[in-house]
Design an enzyme around this catalytic site. Structure first.
Site, PDB file in Angstrom:
ATOM      1  CE  LYS A  61      14.110 -40.923  29.146  1.00  0.00           C
ATOM      2  NZ  LYS A  61      15.578 -40.877  29.095  1.00  0.00           N
ATOM      3  CB  CYS A 114      17.098 -37.850  28.282  1.00  0.00           C
ATOM      4  SG  CYS A 114      18.623 -38.231  27.397  1.00  0.00           S
ATOM      5  CD  GLU A 160      18.285 -37.572  32.295  1.00  0.00           C
ATOM      6  OE1 GLU A 160      18.036 -38.784  32.243  1.00  0.00           O
ATOM      7  OE2 GLU A 160      18.850 -36.949  31.364  1.00  0.00           O
TER       8      GLU A 160
END
Length: 513
Positions: free
Chosen positions: A327, A379, A269
């Site tokens: 995301k 994440c 990330e």
């Protein structure tokens, strides 16, 4: 013993300790039997008390569980959010206190709906309400799907139930087992036959899942492919520093250079700590390098939205195949600030670098690499089962990129990896788990870590994975049927209790004349 049980404050303390002990059921300890014992202790603490006391003991249990299990948020707020220790401690305490309201409300609700500690309450209402409050916690106020009891069984004999029922189903089995223990102990000295019945049910319940480990719900597709996961170990304090960006990019490029023979190369990330438009020339070089070697290169980086000045936290695929994922599940205060017009500027924590991301679309084109359809997560998105379910069964390989440097040397990275293992087990898919400073790992469809890099080191993890096709039963039905079943069990418990109370009630009618 009886004198001890008459001291309410000592039982309050027991509830707190039971909550704290629950943390050891999860990674890195993985004492999975504690996940059964601790809720049993809490249920004992809820017997023969008022609704107010049940609320209090549930809240204490939550303080122990979340205080020990997610106190790592203090590291993010204080160390990397540059917030003074007293204020960081207060924010962490408020967060833990809020999460503790879930078991508190469960205790209160159980006592209000079931004043009598009946068998229906213990065996049906208790486990059903536990799962329902876990479910609410996964979506209320954006949700916090951490420390669900089902995750604690990733490496236990109950793991074979994950492809069938998911985390909620296993949470029910675990808490139903807790209730059986309580029923066994309560009946042992008065109704021994009944007590042994509870024991028999417990044994059978835990024996059934073992043969299911032999069932293969998904199948391999094609030949194994070589993958390389690059762990840069960039210090969080320097990650977004303008003076350190060139060093970061050079480090990742140098680590990657010997591994361009891999078919898929993954950086974690925000490995590129620049927006795409600012890093375009560097990204183009990576794209060319990947194409030259017949590889697919995947990295995390921010991408500016076309119609605003805000950014997506994204994954970009380059080389032989092209793709992008934005995301969808953002971390409150870390990636966006609720009520930002009010909170921004109050403390440093609300002004973290790149804390103004926007959500990606619910419908996005899947990333493809080496003729494999990939389900990508960034994440803690992997903790949302719904996020994964929406990509299955089309996704043949899972990839999670993360930056767990936010949590330092705490329990969080191990807990995060355990959740990822559960998702692979639940879906029957290999997973590439790529992080900045650990734990970087390759996970099998059985939820086992095939290989991993140690934390706080720079390195490259190279191994082989395969595309997986087919679907587990959970992929077909999702988590909604399990939640619906919990509501049904709660209603059944209420009906049973109502009928039992009517039978106990004396007939107050006068005889007919």
């Amino acid at each position: 013993m009886k004198k001890w049980l008459t001291k309410p404050y000592l039982i309050d303390l027991l509830a707190l300790l039971a909550g704290l002990l629950t943390v050891t059921a999860f990674a890195p300890f993985e004492w999975f039997l504690i996940a059964i014992i601790s809720p049993a202790v809490l249920l004992f603490c809820w017997l023969n008390v008022s609704a107010k006391r049940a609320f209090w003991r549930g809240w204490l249990f939550g303080i122990g569980m979340f205080g020990g299990g997610v106190s790592w948020v203090f590291i993010s707020i204080h160390v990397y959010g540059n917030t003074a220790p007293p204020l960081a401690f207060l924010i962490t305490l408020l967060f833990i206190a809020a999460l503790s309201l879930y078991p508190a409300c469960q205790g209160w609700l159980l006592k209000r709906l079931f004043p009598q500690d009946s068998t229906a309450k213990l065996l049906l209402a208790f486990p059903a309400s536990w799962v329902l409050f876990e479910w609410i916690r996964t979506w209320l106020f954006t949700g916090f799907p951490w420390l669900l009891l089902g995750y604690s069984q990733t490496d236990s004999h109950l793991q074979s139930l994950a492809p069938l029922f998911g985390a909620f189903g296993i949470s029910f089995i675990v808490t139903f087992s807790s209730a059986l223990i309580v029923c066994f102990i309560r009946s042992f000295y008065r109704k021994q036959k009944q007590a042994y019945t509870y024991l028999l049910v417990f044994i059978v319940l835990h024996a059934i899942p073992t043969p299911l480990n032999l069932v293969q719900w998904t199948q391999t597709k094609g030949q194994p492919i070589q993958v390389s996961l690059v762990q840069g170990n960039i210090p969080q304090q320097l990650k977004w520093s303008q003076d350190y960006i060139d060093t970061t990019l050079e480090k990742y490029a140098k680590l990657t250079q010997p591994h361009w023979n891999s078919q898929i190369i993954v950086w974690p990330e925000a490995a590129i700590p620049l927006p795409l438009h600012a890093a375009q020339s560097f990204v183009d070089l990576l794209d060319e390098k990947a194409k030259e070697n017949g590889a697919v290169f995947i990295t995390g980086l921010p991408i500016k939205a076309e119609d605003s000045d805000q950014y997506y936290n994204s994954v970009l695929a380059l080389g032989q195949d092209q793709g992008r994922y934005d995301k969808r599940y953002l971390v409150p205060f870390g990636e966006y600030v609720p009520f930002d017009k009010v909170l921004r500027g109050l403390i440093n924590f609300f002004d973290l670098p790149m804390s103004d991301f926007i959500r990606g679309s619910a419908k996005q084109v899947e990333i493809s690499a080496a003729n494999i359809s990939i389900g990508a997560f960034i994440c803690y998105e992997i903790a949302y089962s719904g996020a994964m379910h929406s990509l299955l069964p089309q996704a043949e390989l899972l990839i999670t990129v993360s930056n767990d440097a936010w949590f330092g040397d705490s329990l969080a990275p191990e807990q995060h990896l355990q959740i990822a293992q559960f998702r692979s087990l639940q879906s029957g898919r290999y997973q590439l788990f790529s992080t900045n400073d650990g734990i970087t790992a390759i996970i099998s469809p059985q939820g086992k870590v095939i290989a991993q890099l140690p934390q706080f080191t720079s390195g490259v993890l190279t191994g082989e994975v395969q595309a997986m096709t087919g679907a587990t039963p959970w992929v077909y039905v999702g988590g909604k049927p399990a939640v619906g079943l919990m509501f049904l069990l709660l209603i059944i418990a209420l009906l049973i209790s109502k009928i039992s109370n009517r039978r106990r009630r004396p007939d107050l009618k006068s005889p007919e004349a």
